[in-house]
Scaffold this active site. Structure first.
Site, PDB file in Angstrom:
ATOM      1  N   THR A   1       0.284   5.008   1.001  1.00 22.42           N
ATOM      2  CA  THR A   1       0.287   5.982   2.082  1.00 22.42           C
ATOM      3  C   THR A   1       0.462   5.309   3.441  1.00 22.42           C
ATOM      4  O   THR A   1      -0.304   4.423   3.800  1.00 22.42           O
ATOM      5  CB  THR A   1      -1.015   6.789   2.077  1.00 22.42           C
ATOM      6  OG1 THR A   1      -1.279   7.193   0.737  1.00 22.42           O
ATOM      7  CG2 THR A   1      -0.908   8.008   2.959  1.00 22.42           C
TER       8      THR A   1
ATOM      9  N   ASP B   1      -1.746  -0.622   5.968  1.00 22.77           N
ATOM     10  CA  ASP B   1      -2.028  -0.060   7.286  1.00 22.77           C
ATOM     11  C   ASP B   1      -3.460   0.424   7.476  1.00 22.77           C
ATOM     12  O   ASP B   1      -3.885   0.663   8.590  1.00 22.77           O
ATOM     13  CB  ASP B   1      -1.093   1.116   7.549  1.00 22.77           C
ATOM     14  CG  ASP B   1      -1.400   2.294   6.628  1.00 22.77           C
ATOM     15  OD1 ASP B   1      -1.867   2.045   5.494  1.00 22.77           O
ATOM     16  OD2 ASP B   1      -1.201   3.444   7.025  1.00 22.77           O
TER      17      ASP B   1
ATOM     18  N   ASP C   1       0.878  -1.144   0.000  1.00 26.27           N
ATOM     19  CA  ASP C   1       0.000   0.000   0.000  1.00 26.27           C
ATOM     20  C   ASP C   1       0.935   1.219   0.000  1.00 26.27           C
ATOM     21  O   ASP C   1       2.082   1.108   0.414  1.00 26.27           O
ATOM     22  CB  ASP C   1      -0.837  -0.089   1.275  1.00 26.27           C
ATOM     23  CG  ASP C   1      -1.477   1.210   1.621  1.00 26.27           C
ATOM     24  OD1 ASP C   1      -2.233   1.702   0.787  1.00 26.27           O
ATOM     25  OD2 ASP C   1      -1.221   1.718   2.721  1.00 26.27           O
TER      26      ASP C   1
HETATM   27  N1  LIG Z   1     -10.072  10.695   7.162  1.00 26.10           N
HETATM   28  C1  LIG Z   1     -10.016  11.226   5.937  1.00 26.10           C
HETATM   29  N2  LIG Z   1     -10.139  12.534   5.789  1.00 26.10           N
HETATM   30  C2  LIG Z   1     -10.070  13.083   4.577  1.00 26.10           C
HETATM   31  N3  LIG Z   1      -9.883  12.404   3.452  1.00 26.10           N
HETATM   32  C3  LIG Z   1      -9.748  11.095   3.530  1.00 26.10           C
HETATM   33  C4  LIG Z   1      -9.811  10.425   4.771  1.00 26.10           C
HETATM   34  N4  LIG Z   1      -9.651   9.104   4.542  1.00 26.10           N
HETATM   35  C5  LIG Z   1      -9.489   8.977   3.217  1.00 26.10           C
HETATM   36  N5  LIG Z   1      -9.548  10.162   2.607  1.00 26.10           N
HETATM   37  C6  LIG Z   1      -9.406  10.441   1.194  1.00 26.10           C
HETATM   38  O1  LIG Z   1      -9.581   9.257   0.448  1.00 26.10           O
HETATM   39  C7  LIG Z   1      -8.434   9.030  -0.360  1.00 26.10           C
HETATM   40  C8  LIG Z   1      -8.210   7.565  -0.509  1.00 26.10           C
HETATM   41  O2  LIG Z   1      -7.946   7.004   0.741  1.00 26.10           O
HETATM   42  P1  LIG Z   1      -7.175   5.652   0.836  1.00 26.10           P
HETATM   43  O3  LIG Z   1      -6.876   5.404   2.248  1.00 26.10           O
HETATM   44  O4  LIG Z   1      -7.863   4.613   0.053  1.00 26.10           O
HETATM   45  O5  LIG Z   1      -5.917   5.922  -0.022  1.00 26.10           O
HETATM   46  P2  LIG Z   1      -4.615   6.765   0.160  1.00 26.10           P
HETATM   47  O6  LIG Z   1      -4.730   7.747   1.246  1.00 26.10           O
HETATM   48  O7  LIG Z   1      -4.185   7.218  -1.172  1.00 26.10           O
HETATM   49  O8  LIG Z   1      -3.609   5.732   0.681  1.00 26.10           O
HETATM   50  P3  LIG Z   1      -3.227   4.336   0.145  1.00 26.10           P
HETATM   51  O9  LIG Z   1      -1.938   4.555  -0.549  1.00 26.10           O
HETATM   52  O10 LIG Z   1      -3.141   3.689   1.463  1.00 26.10           O
HETATM   53  O11 LIG Z   1      -4.305   3.826  -0.727  1.00 26.10           O
HETATM   54  C9  LIG Z   1      -7.308   9.745   0.360  1.00 26.10           C
HETATM   55  O12 LIG Z   1      -6.279  10.082  -0.519  1.00 26.10           O
HETATM   56  C10 LIG Z   1      -8.028  10.955   0.890  1.00 26.10           C
HETATM   57  O13 LIG Z   1      -8.138  11.934  -0.105  1.00 26.10           O
END
Ligand SMILES: Nc1ncnc2c1ncn2[C@@H]1O[C@H](COP(=O)(O)OP(=O)(O)OP(=O)(O)O)[C@@H](O)[C@H]1O
Ligand SMILES: [Zn+2]
Length: 672
Positions: free
Chosen positions: A366, A567, A364
């Site tokens: 982020t 995570d 993953d």
């Molecule tokens: N608590 C939150 N507050 C604001 N935006 C959120 C929150 N959780 C998720 N998001 C939004 O949703 C998007 C996708 O979340 P997700 O966790 O799937 O992917 P990510 O942050 O790009 O990380 P990863 O690489 O783990 O997929 C994030 O980039 C963010 O813009």
């Protein structure tokens, strides 16, 4: 009956114990619910008597299998002393004492023969009693002593890793959300009182046993009941500490707080995972049991050819099944406790074996490949007359405080540093991998990705395209804030690669991993740039939450042996789908609960450490296997020719076994 939550409770023993009570007709124990159903003759006096006796039951009165007590060295020392004084004892007394001391092993052999057929126990018992029957008491005693030493060594190793793991795995949230004086406030876990209302949201661990007051949620109780299909909970339902909310949000009245029940359950869970056998262990065990028959056959052949009972004894004593059989579990347990010392929690032998075979690692992005702690670089107001930077930050932080995502943690941290005030808001809806939704002053508030606001909520963002483009071009991640149906702000965050990401990728490749892949919900452009920098083999960007598991599943179907490292809440299905799921330490509770391996320190390098250690452990097991067979086959030949007396045979054989176990468990001597 809280007593029933003790780990390793021997339910069978308890059942028979209660059946002995006067007037009891039937007993049924449900360990998962910690309840006992007792059928009795219906008299009030009987009922009272039963209740009295039940409440008088002390934990120590119950048998716990796998020994609650430390393995003791006393019998070993006693036997050694006996061996020394044996020559000077009167013959009859010596005979009685020796038979008495080998009796347990002989009984175990007979019992095993009756219940399981010919096993190693049968061989051991035969060898020892043959010795004693022929009047070679010293030999019998010494052989028994050597075998007992092997058992002792194995037991201590096992206990040690069990203690260590239960210590590490027992966790509760450091803080919980509780309703006090009409507000929902965050309090330390230890401050929680019975009867208080606890609010638990998506992805969070339920910290108490209690009753749902209102709300609805899908709850995963796998770590408590072993059943991983989530169950729906709503007002009036009971929930158990240690389960995790997968979806929804509930208010729970705490009926039981504190560590006790959870500790016990987690310990039971650990015991279970420690006793789960890996494929290698099963193969070794099967092989060992087959060897038992071979050994018996060799013994018989030796007897037929030579009519020499002493040679037969020597042959029986060289059964090498124990070295083969113990080597794998000891190596695996010892790797588990060593890994735990270094910050990697492995939830069972099968995970080690699976990890050693992995050829595809999926990350993953982020919080996994990038640092867990994002930095806020810009707060841009899109409606400067109403919304100052501070006001945007204060509102965002007050809402994000309830979420578990790296972006949430970053926003809350900065708000705290700047002393931003709390902004009152309604309950929070979490849209996994999209963002958050709530109301402030009666107006709808949204925080989340561009996709969430624009495609799901119909908020117009195109007016701000230039601002967004400029920030994105600097490699930043953007969150949008909407108030009353209108975009009011953008928060830009920088998530940098971890300093050890590149090194970890390189080490994994060196350890035989062929494919390294990144998955992310983030924008394609950014993802590809990062992947290229790291030298990954593939990247999937702009994913929806359920896509991650789907990709991992597809890789598995294509014949890859996969590990997934992640995570987030949305990573849980992928963690469960992969052959090995590895969770980062700061992510969602549910990720850690679903994973096979949990990192305890926020360092990606531990993934490579674990992989390397798993390969080493499997190598040791394999080479021990070969060594045990080689050495002991040699001993057979020598023993059947009569050059090796029983004592020498037992010493050599057990010496080899101990040496091989020592290799499997390098730290056994230095611990304790
Ligand atoms: N608590 C939150 N507050 C604001 N935006 C959120 C929150 N959780 C998720 N998001 C939004 O949703 C998007 C996708 O979340 P997700 O966790 O799937 O992917 P990510 O942050 O790009 O990380 P990863 O690489 O783990 O997929 C994030 O980039 C963010 O813009
Ligand atoms: Zn969507």
């Amino acid at each position: 009956m809280p007593l029933l939550r003790r780990p390793h409770l021997d339910a069978g023993h308890l059942t028979s114990l209660i059946s002995e009570f006067d007037g009891v007709e039937s007993v049924r124990i449900n360990a998962a619910a910690a309840s006992v159903t007792i059928g009795y003759d219906g008299k009030a006096a009987t009922r009272q008597a039963i209740l009295d006796r039940l409440s008088a039951l002390s934990p120590s009165a119950l048998a716990f299998h796998n020994g609650e007590s430390e393995p003791s060295v006393t019998p070993l020392v006693l036997r050694a002393a006996l061996f020394l004084v044996l020559p000077v004892l009167p013959a009859t007394l010596g005979r009685v004492v020796v038979w008495g001391s080998i009796a347990p092993r002989v009984f175990r052999g007979v019992w095993s023969l009756l219940t399981q057929g010919v096993t190693v126990e049968v061989l051991d018992a035969t060898a020892v009693s043959l010795g004693a029957a022929r009047g070679r008491y010293g030999t019998a005693l010494l052989t028994d002593e050597l075998m007992a030493t092997g058992d002792y060594l194995e037991e201590t190793t096992e206990r040690h890793s069990e203690d260590l793991l239960s210590h590490l795995l027992y966790r509760h949230p450091s803080s919980v959300w509780v309703e006090r004086n009409g507000d929902v406030v965050k309090v330390p876990f230890a401050d929680l009182d019975m009867g208080e209302i606890v609010v638990v949201g998506i992805g969070e661990l339920i910290p108490v046993d209690g009753l749902v007051r209102n709300g609805a949620a899908q709850v995963n109780q796998a770590s408590v009941t072993g059943e991983s299909v989530p169950v729906g909970k709503e007002a009036g339902d009971r929930v158990i500490a240690g389960s995790i909310v997968e979806n929804g949000r509930i208010r729970i009245e705490a009926r039981q707080v504190g560590d006790e029940t959870t500790t016990a359950r987690i310990a039971a869970f650990i015991h279970e995972s420690l006793t789960a056998k890996s494929e290698t262990e099963r193969v070794a065990e099967e092989f060992a049991n087959q060897r038992v028959l071979t050994t018996l056959g060799l013994g018989l052949a030796t007897f037929l050819l030579t009519r020499d009972i002493t040679r037969v004894m020597s042959v029986l004593l060289i059964d090498y099944s124990c070295a083969v059989k113990l080597s794998a579990p000891v190596a695996i347990r010892s790797m588990m406790s060593e890994a735990a010392d270094r910050g990697v929690l492995i939830k069972g032998g099968p995970s080690i074996e699976a990890l050693s075979k992995v050829d595809t690692v999926v990350f993953d992005k982020t919080g996994t490949l990038t640092r867990g702690d994002l930095a806020i670089t810009d707060i841009v107001s899109l409606a400067p007359q109403d919304w100052s930077e501070d006001r945007l930050l204060a509102m965002a932080a007050s809402i994000e405080e309830h979420a578990r995502h790296p972006v949430a943690a970053a926003i809350v941290r900065v708000a705290r540093e700047r002393g931003a005030p709390h902004v009152a808001h309604d309950d929070i809806d979490v849209e996994i991998a999209h963002g958050l939704r709530t109301r402030v002053d009666g107006e709808a508030v949204l925080i989340g990705s561009r996709h969430f606001l624009q495609d799901h909520e119909g908020i117009a963002l195109s007016t701000y395209e230039d601002t967004a483009q400029a920030l994105s071009a600097q490699g930043k991640m953007l969150l949008y804030i909407a108030f009353g149906g209108r975009a009011v702000g953008i928060i830009a965050l920088r998530d940098e690669l971890r300093t050890d990401s590149a090194e970890t990728v390189r080490r994994l490749r060196a350890s035989g991993v062929r494919r390294l892949i990144m998955l992310t919900g983030d924008r394609k452009q950014r993802a590809e740039a990062l992947a290229e920098g790291l030298g990954l083999d593939g990247v999937f960007a702009e994913l929806q939450p359920e896509d991650k598991a789907e990709i991992v599943k597809q890789l598995g179907e294509d014949g890859c042996r996969t590990a997934f490292v992640g995570d987030g809440i949305n990573d849980a299905p992928a963690l469960a789908t992969a052959d090995v799921g590895i969770a980062m330490p700061r992510g969602a509770d549910i990720a850690r609960a679903t994973a096979d391996i949990v990192l305890l320190q926020d360092s990606l390098g531990l993934v490579a450490d674990a992989r390397e250690a798993s390969r080493t452990a499997m190598d040791i097991i394999r080479s021990n296997f070969r060594a045990a067979i080689g050495i002991n086959s040699g001993l057979y030949v020598v023993a059947s020719t009569g050059w090796l007396g029983p004592v020498a045979a037992a010493t050599l054989h057990n010496g080899t076994t101990l040496a091989l176990l020592g290799r499997a468990c390098p730290q056994a001597g230095s611990r304790q």
